[in-house]
Design a protein around this motif. Structure first.
Motif, PDB file in Angstrom:
ATOM      1  N   GLU A  46     -11.721   1.931   5.147  1.00 28.41           N
ATOM      2  CA  GLU A  46     -11.379   0.593   5.630  1.00 28.41           C
ATOM      3  C   GLU A  46      -9.901   0.333   5.358  1.00 28.41           C
ATOM      4  OE1 GLU A  46     -15.571  -1.686   4.375  1.00 28.41           O
ATOM      5  OE2 GLU A  46     -13.665  -2.271   3.461  1.00 28.41           O
ATOM      6  N   PRO A  47      -9.271  -0.564   6.113  1.00 28.83           N
ATOM      7  CA  PRO A  47      -7.924  -0.996   5.757  1.00 28.83           C
ATOM      8  C   PRO A  47      -7.960  -1.883   4.522  1.00 28.83           C
ATOM      9  CG  PRO A  47      -8.755  -2.269   7.624  1.00 28.83           C
ATOM     10  CD  PRO A  47      -9.777  -1.213   7.345  1.00 28.83           C
ATOM     11  N   PRO A  48      -6.817  -1.946   3.804  1.00 25.63           N
ATOM     12  CA  PRO A  48      -5.568  -1.218   4.002  1.00 25.63           C
ATOM     13  C   PRO A  48      -5.696   0.259   3.593  1.00 25.63           C
ATOM     14  CG  PRO A  48      -5.229  -3.243   2.732  1.00 25.63           C
ATOM     15  CD  PRO A  48      -6.700  -2.959   2.743  1.00 25.63           C
ATOM     16  N   TYR A  49      -4.621   1.029   3.881  1.00 27.25           N
ATOM     17  CA  TYR A  49      -4.590   2.455   3.559  1.00 27.25           C
ATOM     18  C   TYR A  49      -3.386   2.739   2.670  1.00 27.25           C
ATOM     19  CZ  TYR A  49      -7.764   2.364   7.486  1.00 27.25           C
ATOM     20  OH  TYR A  49      -8.822   2.061   8.325  1.00 27.25           O
ATOM     21  N   LEU A  50      -3.614   3.469   1.600  1.00 27.49           N
ATOM     22  CA  LEU A  50      -2.529   3.822   0.695  1.00 27.49           C
ATOM     23  C   LEU A  50      -1.772   4.993   1.312  1.00 27.49           C
ATOM     24  CD1 LEU A  50      -4.402   3.572  -2.734  1.00 27.49           C
ATOM     25  CD2 LEU A  50      -3.092   1.800  -1.528  1.00 27.49           C
ATOM     26  N   ALA A  69       0.830  -1.206   0.000  1.00 28.03           N
ATOM     27  CA  ALA A  69       0.000   0.000   0.000  1.00 28.03           C
ATOM     28  C   ALA A  69       0.864   1.255   0.000  1.00 28.03           C
ATOM     29  CB  ALA A  69      -0.926  -0.014   1.214  1.00 28.03           C
ATOM     30  N   GLU A  70       1.928   1.287   0.810  1.00 28.42           N
ATOM     31  CA  GLU A  70       2.737   2.494   0.873  1.00 28.42           C
ATOM     32  C   GLU A  70       3.535   2.713  -0.421  1.00 28.42           C
ATOM     33  OE1 GLU A  70       5.518   2.440   4.073  1.00 28.42           O
ATOM     34  OE2 GLU A  70       6.702   0.766   3.268  1.00 28.42           O
ATOM     35  N   GLU A  71       3.849   1.652  -1.132  1.00 23.64           N
ATOM     36  CA  GLU A  71       4.565   1.816  -2.403  1.00 23.64           C
ATOM     37  C   GLU A  71       3.678   2.468  -3.454  1.00 23.64           C
ATOM     38  OE1 GLU A  71       7.689  -1.957  -2.015  1.00 23.64           O
ATOM     39  OE2 GLU A  71       5.773  -2.213  -3.053  1.00 23.64           O
ATOM     40  N   VAL A  72       2.397   2.143  -3.467  1.00 22.50           N
ATOM     41  CA  VAL A  72       1.478   2.785  -4.407  1.00 22.50           C
ATOM     42  C   VAL A  72       1.354   4.275  -4.080  1.00 22.50           C
ATOM     43  CG1 VAL A  72      -0.899   2.846  -5.257  1.00 22.50           C
ATOM     44  CG2 VAL A  72       0.215   0.645  -4.823  1.00 22.50           C
ATOM     45  N   ASP A  73       1.241   4.596  -2.794  1.00 20.54           N
ATOM     46  CA  ASP A  73       1.197   6.000  -2.385  1.00 20.54           C
ATOM     47  C   ASP A  73       2.437   6.746  -2.883  1.00 20.54           C
ATOM     48  OD1 ASP A  73       0.145   8.177  -0.219  1.00 20.54           O
ATOM     49  OD2 ASP A  73       2.329   7.977  -0.064  1.00 20.54           O
ATOM     50  N   ALA A  74       3.601   6.138  -2.697  1.00 18.43           N
ATOM     51  CA  ALA A  74       4.857   6.806  -3.063  1.00 18.43           C
ATOM     52  C   ALA A  74       4.941   7.047  -4.570  1.00 18.43           C
ATOM     53  CB  ALA A  74       6.045   5.970  -2.594  1.00 18.43           C
ATOM     54  N   LEU A  75       4.498   6.085  -5.363  1.00 19.34           N
ATOM     55  CA  LEU A  75       4.564   6.249  -6.818  1.00 19.34           C
ATOM     56  C   LEU A  75       3.720   7.428  -7.293  1.00 19.34           C
ATOM     57  CD1 LEU A  75       4.354   2.526  -7.978  1.00 19.34           C
ATOM     58  CD2 LEU A  75       6.267   4.097  -8.398  1.00 19.34           C
ATOM     59  N   ALA A  76       2.479   7.505  -6.820  1.00 16.53           N
ATOM     60  CA  ALA A  76       1.609   8.603  -7.243  1.00 16.53           C
ATOM     61  C   ALA A  76       2.075   9.933  -6.666  1.00 16.53           C
ATOM     62  CB  ALA A  76       0.172   8.308  -6.816  1.00 16.53           C
ATOM     63  N   ARG A  77       2.527   9.916  -5.426  1.00 12.68           N
ATOM     64  CA  ARG A  77       2.969  11.156  -4.772  1.00 12.68           C
ATOM     65  C   ARG A  77       4.161  11.770  -5.499  1.00 12.68           C
ATOM     66  NH1 ARG A  77       1.502  12.993  -0.037  1.00 12.68           N
ATOM     67  NH2 ARG A  77       0.453  10.995   0.342  1.00 12.68           N
ATOM     68  N   PHE A 130       0.207  18.438  -1.418  1.00 10.40           N
ATOM     69  CA  PHE A 130      -0.503  17.153  -1.389  1.00 10.40           C
ATOM     70  C   PHE A 130      -0.476  16.716   0.067  1.00 10.40           C
ATOM     71  CE2 PHE A 130      -0.532  12.547  -3.298  1.00 10.40           C
ATOM     72  CZ  PHE A 130      -1.769  12.338  -2.710  1.00 10.40           C
ATOM     73  N   ARG A 131      -1.552  16.991   0.793  1.00  8.50           N
ATOM     74  CA  ARG A 131      -1.518  17.027   2.247  1.00  8.50           C
ATOM     75  C   ARG A 131      -2.059  15.773   2.928  1.00  8.50           C
ATOM     76  NH1 ARG A 131      -1.641  22.815   3.747  1.00  8.50           N
ATOM     77  NH2 ARG A 131      -1.633  24.065   1.832  1.00  8.50           N
ATOM     78  N   HIS A 132      -2.346  14.727   2.202  1.00  8.02           N
ATOM     79  CA  HIS A 132      -2.984  13.558   2.811  1.00  8.02           C
ATOM     80  C   HIS A 132      -2.540  12.299   2.077  1.00  8.02           C
ATOM     81  CE1 HIS A 132      -5.642  13.574  -0.703  1.00  8.02           C
ATOM     82  NE2 HIS A 132      -5.781  14.873  -0.503  1.00  8.02           N
ATOM     83  N   ARG A 133      -2.994  11.152   2.563  1.00  7.74           N
ATOM     84  CA  ARG A 133      -2.664   9.880   1.920  1.00  7.74           C
ATOM     85  C   ARG A 133      -3.297   9.808   0.529  1.00  7.74           C
ATOM     86  NH1 ARG A 133      -6.335   6.745   6.404  1.00  7.74           N
ATOM     87  NH2 ARG A 133      -8.373   7.317   5.593  1.00  7.74           N
ATOM     88  N   LEU A 134      -2.779   8.905  -0.277  1.00  4.46           N
ATOM     89  CA  LEU A 134      -3.311   8.738  -1.623  1.00  4.46           C
ATOM     90  C   LEU A 134      -4.718   8.159  -1.613  1.00  4.46           C
ATOM     91  CD1 LEU A 134      -2.932   8.750  -4.733  1.00  4.46           C
ATOM     92  CD2 LEU A 134      -1.977   6.433  -4.498  1.00  4.46           C
ATOM     93  N   GLY A 135      -5.024   7.279  -0.650  1.00  2.72           N
ATOM     94  CA  GLY A 135      -6.350   6.668  -0.658  1.00  2.72           C
ATOM     95  C   GLY A 135      -6.519   5.685   0.478  1.00  2.72           C
ATOM     96  N   HIS A 136      -7.635   4.988   0.450  1.00  2.00           N
ATOM     97  CA  HIS A 136      -7.998   4.069   1.532  1.00  2.00           C
ATOM     98  C   HIS A 136      -8.883   2.969   0.980  1.00  2.00           C
ATOM     99  CE1 HIS A 136     -11.959   6.052   1.436  1.00  2.00           C
ATOM    100  NE2 HIS A 136     -11.295   7.190   1.417  1.00  2.00           N
ATOM    101  N   GLY A 137      -8.919   1.845   1.699  1.00  2.00           N
ATOM    102  CA  GLY A 137      -9.881   0.819   1.362  1.00  2.00           C
ATOM    103  C   GLY A 137     -11.292   1.316   1.578  1.00  2.00           C
ATOM    104  N   ILE A 138     -12.252   0.666   0.917  1.00  2.00           N
ATOM    105  CA  ILE A 138     -13.652   1.095   1.004  1.00  2.00           C
ATOM    106  C   ILE A 138     -14.549  -0.112   0.759  1.00  2.00           C
ATOM    107  CG2 ILE A 138     -13.685   1.757  -1.453  1.00  2.00           C
ATOM    108  CD1 ILE A 138     -15.631   4.047  -0.627  1.00  2.00           C
ATOM    109  N   GLY A 139     -15.721  -0.090   1.363  1.00  2.00           N
ATOM    110  CA  GLY A 139     -16.689  -1.178   1.209  1.00  2.00           C
ATOM    111  C   GLY A 139     -17.912  -0.883   2.046  1.00  2.00           C
TER     112      GLY A 139
END
Length: 365
Positions: free
Chosen positions: A324-328, A290-298, A310-319
């Motif tokens: 929901e976890p995991p968190y990007l 999850a953190e690698e995806v955040d880093a690539l987009a960031r 860019f003041r927050h995480r890239l994204g989060h799980g949802i359902g």
């Protein structure tokens, strides 16, 4: 139609592996996921009945599910499907909830060494459980349920796709609704979005709908939500909203410019969209954490010179929950697998200038 028997089997297997004898789930997403007990629509305020903290689903390794509720809930809040598909135990008016809880727990004896309770259970519930079973080890239900909920099945994905279609139609309609410099306010826009989502088939919004402006020379805090401020040309207008359908959530975002956007806004908007595309393409089965995806987009936004905005995480799980976890995000080292759902929501917010964001839900392929 969700296949609850299979979910219960997988939950019980996880309980057995983890040495957990009983799950005690408060009203919420976990209980709905495991048994189909639907939550009420979100609302402000605390609606409660005597002994209301007793509400919950009890699932043992071989016994249950048992749904325990006060009489008022059983009579006025349970939908017919829940009341006929689950073993419902009713706390009578004037009944002692602690004695009632003890009676339910006795059905799961003799093995009650470890009890996993809802992460956000009422303190009354947790204290009563410790009082009645002081020797039991208390664990968190997320140990069992969270890994199961991370990967969505075909039924869940169909529901979430319908929720996405509803949001897309609402967004298309709201663009035609916008009327800057007319006295129309941010709240007018937010309430119209809510109306449109219901019109297009949603049960309601999945969280409080937000539409807010950012403009030149103003020091509007990022924490400020939709207000009575009129829409004005020369400002950006950002959206954050989602629909709920059959208990499942969608989360969506866009930004538009009220009037002719300056060149910098066009560049920043394009940069945000590029970062989103990088994030979307990175969501591949068993390829990254999850953190690698955040880093690539960031890195796209950092390389463009706007990383500090860019003041927050890239994204989060949802359902069944919006978040929901995991968190990007930095620090989440869980590996992504097929069937997980994430928001991809890069943004650039510059106080005193403008805001640009996009947000969509993407399934790991």
């Amino acid at each position: 139609m969700p296949e609850y028997a299979g979910r219960l089997t997988r939950a019980r297997d996880a309980m057995d592996r983890g040495g957990i004898d009983l799950l005690y789930l408060a009203p919420g997403a976990n209980a709905q996921y495991l048994t189909g007990w639907r939550r009420n629509r979100p609302h402000f305020g605390n609606v409660n009945y005597p002994g209301g903290w007793i509400q919950g689903v009890f699932v043992g390794l071989r016994h249950g599910p048992i749904l325990a509720v006060p009489r008022m809930v059983a009579e006025f809040d349970l939908d017919p499907q829940t009341s006929t598909s689950l073993d419902v135990r009713i706390l009578p008016d004037g009944g002692d909830p602690a004695e009632f809880l003890e009676g339910v727990l006795r059905e799961f004896e003799p093995r009650l060494g470890a009890i996993a309770i809802e992460n956000r259970a009422w303190s009354e519930q947790a204290i009563a459980l410790r009082t009645i079973r002081p020797d039991a080890e208390v664990r968190l239900a997320s140990e069992v349920i969270a890994p199961l909920r991370m990967v969505k099945d075909a039924d869940e994905l169909r529901t979430m796709q319908t929720a996405a279609d509803i949001v897309d139609r609402a967004m298309a309609d709201i663009i035609d609704f916008l009327d800057p410099d007319s006295g129309q306010t941010e709240l007018d826009v937010a309430y119209e979005i809510d109306r449109l989502m219901v019109k297009h088939g949603a049960d309601g919004s999945s969280f409080v709908t937000n539409a807010w402006q950012m403009g030149p020379g103003e020091e509007r805090p990022l924490a400020m939500k939709a207000s009575r401020r009129p829409l004005e040309r020369g400002n950006s207008l950002s959206f954050d909203f989602g629909s709920s359908l059959d208990g499942y959530c969608y989360d969506f975002g866009r930004s538009v410019y009220l009037g002719e956007p300056p060149d910098e806004y066009r560049r920043v908007h394009a940069l945000v969209m590029q970062a989103a595309q990088v994030g979307i393409e990175a969501l591949q089965d068993d390829q990254r954490t999850a953190e690698e995806v955040d880093a690539l987009a960031r890195q796209v936004i950092v390389a463009g010179g706007y990383g500090e905005h860019f003041r927050h995480r890239l994204g989060h799980g949802i359902g069944l929950d919006v978040h929901e976890p995991p968190y990007l995000d930095r620090g989440d080292t869980r590996r992504l697998v097929r069937g997980m759902c994430f928001t991809i929501e890069p943004s650039v917010f510059i106080t005193g200038k403008f805001g640009a964001r996009t947000e969509d839900v993407v399934v790991v392929g």
